[in-house]
Motif scaffolding. Structure first.
Motif, PDB file in Angstrom:
ATOM      1  N   ILE A   3       1.036  -1.196  -0.107  1.00 32.32           N
ATOM      2  CA  ILE A   3       0.077   0.031   0.055  1.00 32.32           C
ATOM      3  C   ILE A   3       0.898   1.474   0.151  1.00 32.32           C
ATOM      4  O   ILE A   3       1.990   1.195   0.293  1.00 32.32           O
ATOM      5  N   ARG A   4       0.446   2.521  -0.191  1.00 40.75           N
ATOM      6  CA  ARG A   4       1.005   3.600  -0.313  1.00 40.75           C
ATOM      7  C   ARG A   4       0.058   4.428   0.493  1.00 40.75           C
ATOM      8  O   ARG A   4      -1.026   4.706   0.414  1.00 40.75           O
ATOM      9  N   VAL A   5       1.052   5.241   1.624  1.00 43.66           N
ATOM     10  CA  VAL A   5       0.109   6.252   2.576  1.00 43.66           C
ATOM     11  C   VAL A   5       0.399   7.425   2.257  1.00 43.66           C
ATOM     12  O   VAL A   5       1.800   7.681   2.247  1.00 43.66           O
ATOM     13  N   THR A   6      -0.213   8.519   2.123  1.00 44.49           N
ATOM     14  CA  THR A   6       0.112   9.960   1.918  1.00 44.49           C
ATOM     15  C   THR A   6      -0.702  10.514   3.250  1.00 44.49           C
ATOM     16  O   THR A   6      -2.046  10.330   3.218  1.00 44.49           O
ATOM     17  N   HIS A   7       0.288  11.721   3.697  1.00 43.98           N
ATOM     18  CA  HIS A   7      -0.392  12.505   4.914  1.00 43.98           C
ATOM     19  C   HIS A   7      -0.408  13.827   4.436  1.00 43.98           C
ATOM     20  O   HIS A   7       0.562  14.402   4.108  1.00 43.98           O
ATOM     21  N   VAL A   8      -1.791  14.365   4.185  1.00 43.27           N
ATOM     22  CA  VAL A   8      -1.683  15.889   3.889  1.00 43.27           C
ATOM     23  C   VAL A   8      -1.811  16.690   5.319  1.00 43.27           C
ATOM     24  O   VAL A   8      -3.060  16.576   5.707  1.00 43.27           O
ATOM     25  N   ASP A 113       2.225  -3.153   3.737  1.00 45.25           N
ATOM     26  CA  ASP A 113       0.993  -3.829   3.522  1.00 45.25           C
ATOM     27  C   ASP A 113      -0.036  -3.494   4.619  1.00 45.25           C
ATOM     28  O   ASP A 113      -1.035  -4.063   4.732  1.00 45.25           O
ATOM     29  N   ARG A 114       0.345  -2.541   5.482  1.00 47.74           N
ATOM     30  CA  ARG A 114      -0.614  -2.173   6.574  1.00 47.74           C
ATOM     31  C   ARG A 114      -0.187  -0.668   7.196  1.00 47.74           C
ATOM     32  O   ARG A 114       0.683  -0.309   7.316  1.00 47.74           O
ATOM     33  N   GLY A 137      -8.745   4.062  16.967  1.00 44.68           N
ATOM     34  CA  GLY A 137      -7.739   3.265  16.156  1.00 44.68           C
ATOM     35  C   GLY A 137      -8.263   2.812  14.782  1.00 44.68           C
ATOM     36  O   GLY A 137      -9.414   2.713  14.481  1.00 44.68           O
ATOM     37  N   ILE A 138      -7.468   3.187  13.860  1.00 42.21           N
ATOM     38  CA  ILE A 138      -7.869   2.945  12.204  1.00 42.21           C
ATOM     39  C   ILE A 138      -6.632   2.252  11.964  1.00 42.21           C
ATOM     40  O   ILE A 138      -5.481   2.411  12.105  1.00 42.21           O
ATOM     41  N   VAL A 139      -6.873   0.825  11.249  1.00 38.05           N
ATOM     42  CA  VAL A 139      -5.994  -0.054  10.882  1.00 38.05           C
ATOM     43  C   VAL A 139      -6.671  -0.760   9.461  1.00 38.05           C
ATOM     44  O   VAL A 139      -7.772  -0.950   9.107  1.00 38.05           O
ATOM     45  N   VAL A 140      -5.910  -0.139   8.283  1.00 42.20           N
ATOM     46  CA  VAL A 140      -5.818  -0.823   6.816  1.00 42.20           C
ATOM     47  C   VAL A 140      -5.043  -1.980   6.904  1.00 42.20           C
ATOM     48  O   VAL A 140      -3.826  -1.975   7.151  1.00 42.20           O
ATOM     49  N   HIS A 141      -5.629  -3.292   6.210  1.00 44.24           N
ATOM     50  CA  HIS A 141      -5.067  -4.378   6.320  1.00 44.24           C
ATOM     51  C   HIS A 141      -5.576  -5.449   5.253  1.00 44.24           C
ATOM     52  O   HIS A 141      -6.583  -5.163   4.911  1.00 44.24           O
ATOM     53  N   SER A 142      -4.992  -6.104   5.080  1.00 47.28           N
ATOM     54  CA  SER A 142      -5.457  -7.572   4.350  1.00 47.28           C
ATOM     55  C   SER A 142      -5.720  -7.301   3.149  1.00 47.28           C
ATOM     56  O   SER A 142      -7.063  -7.580   2.728  1.00 47.28           O
ATOM     57  N   VAL A 143      -5.067  -6.298   2.260  1.00 46.83           N
ATOM     58  CA  VAL A 143      -5.354  -6.037   1.014  1.00 46.83           C
ATOM     59  C   VAL A 143      -5.120  -7.069  -0.013  1.00 46.83           C
ATOM     60  O   VAL A 143      -3.840  -7.585   0.159  1.00 46.83           O
ATOM     61  N   ASP A 144      -5.970  -7.759  -0.532  1.00 47.69           N
ATOM     62  CA  ASP A 144      -5.817  -8.946  -1.249  1.00 47.69           C
ATOM     63  C   ASP A 144      -6.353  -8.989  -2.592  1.00 47.69           C
ATOM     64  O   ASP A 144      -7.579  -8.942  -2.937  1.00 47.69           O
TER      65      ASP A 144
END
Length: 307
Positions: A3-8, A113-114, A137-144
């Protein structure tokens, strides 16, 4: 899958996978205080790029993607918009509308990946008094990519800052039948109107499942513009349904018409009280998937995702 994370900074976090921005978490306050300023997740998209959240629809401008709410809290409205008053209906009472203030991200950890996020918030009543402290809590995971799905975990720990109990309710506890909306709420896009709703071993249809209880509930619909369907699954962590742990029993608030929405209602039929200094917590999971998933596929997928 990576994954790619961007923070503005000061505005939002965004997560992309397979060339698609699959989540945008907005923590910059929206302009109108009547809509109950608070962070929200919108858009949420499938890996194929199909949007599965709505934002400020013309019927309820305060519905914004996926957001934590409390429609009736000790006389205040942290849902946004009109407030229900028994015998008088829905009234525009801006003096009842509170907000949730973002105070920072003590954890913001992006791995291959998380994404793991901890957020500090304060629930502020209209007029400026601080009523509750939230650890989110916010968690992004299990990208399949093969399954065409990914998962979003959303947790809350809420502590009463007042010198008196916080009383959590809903329009139903205030006198309106089968309107127990409150808690973590999803608003679907316009093309999800009339979509299919299902739950494990509990029949199907929003009307049948309104006010029901189950470990999960799913919403599937066909999109406009493209020949595609998407599925959104809403699931409780096991402890949410454990009477020895949960502060109060949860029920589903779900509608397919006249608009698509689901809420993990924590005070559907009865109020509950949180004493001064006390806390409660819940954990939720939302799975966003391409295609129309049936009960068997949903159950198997959830079983494969550890808490």
């Amino acid at each position: 899958m990576s994954i790619r994370v961007t923070h503005v900074h000061g505005e939002h976090l965004a997560v992309a996978a397979a060339g698609t921005e699959i989540l945008r978490y907005v923590y910059r306050p929206d302009p109108d205080p009547f809509e109950s300023r608070k962070p929200y997740a919108h858009p949420l998209r499938t890996l194929a790029g199909h949007t599965v959240t709505g934002y400020r629809p013309n019927d309820h401008r305060w519905h914004k993607g996926l957001q934590m709410t409390a429609s009736h809290l000790s006389g205040q409205n942290f849902w946004g918009g009109n407030s229900y008053v028994h015998g008088r209906g829905y009234l525009r009472l801006p003096e009842r509308v509170g907000s949730m203030r973002h105070d920072g991200f003590p954890v913001l950890a992006a791995e291959d990946d998380r994404l793991t996020v901890a957020e500090d918030l304060v629930w502020v009543a209209h007029g400026g008094r601080e009523w509750a402290r939230e650890e989110r809590g916010i968690v992004v995971h299990s990208v399949d990519e093969e399954a065409g799905s990914w998962a979003l975990d959303w947790s809350i720990r809420l502590t009463n800052l007042r010198s008196e109990p916080l009383v959590f309710g809903s329009p139903t506890t205030a006198g309106r039948e089968m309107a127990g909306y409150t808690g973590l709420q999803w608003r679907g896009p316009r093309d999800f109107t009339g979509g299919d709703v299902l739950a494990p071993g509990a029949g199907s249809g929003a009307g049948e499942l309104m006010g029901s209880q189950s470990p999960w509930l799913a919403f599937t619909a066909e999109h406009d513009d493209v020949d595609a369907r998407s599925t959104v699954v809403f699931a409780h962590a096991p402890e949410n349904l454990d009477p020895a742990h949960a502060v109060h029993a949860s029920h589903w608030f779900v509608r397919s018409r006249p608009f698509p929405t689901v809420a993990f209602s924590w005070a559907f039929f009865e109020e509950f009280r949180l004493p001064p200094g006390a806390s409660f917590d819940y954990r939720y999971r939302v799975v966003i998937a391409d295609g129309a998933w049936d009960e068997e596929r949903i159950a198997a997928h959830l079983k494969g995702l550890a808490w």
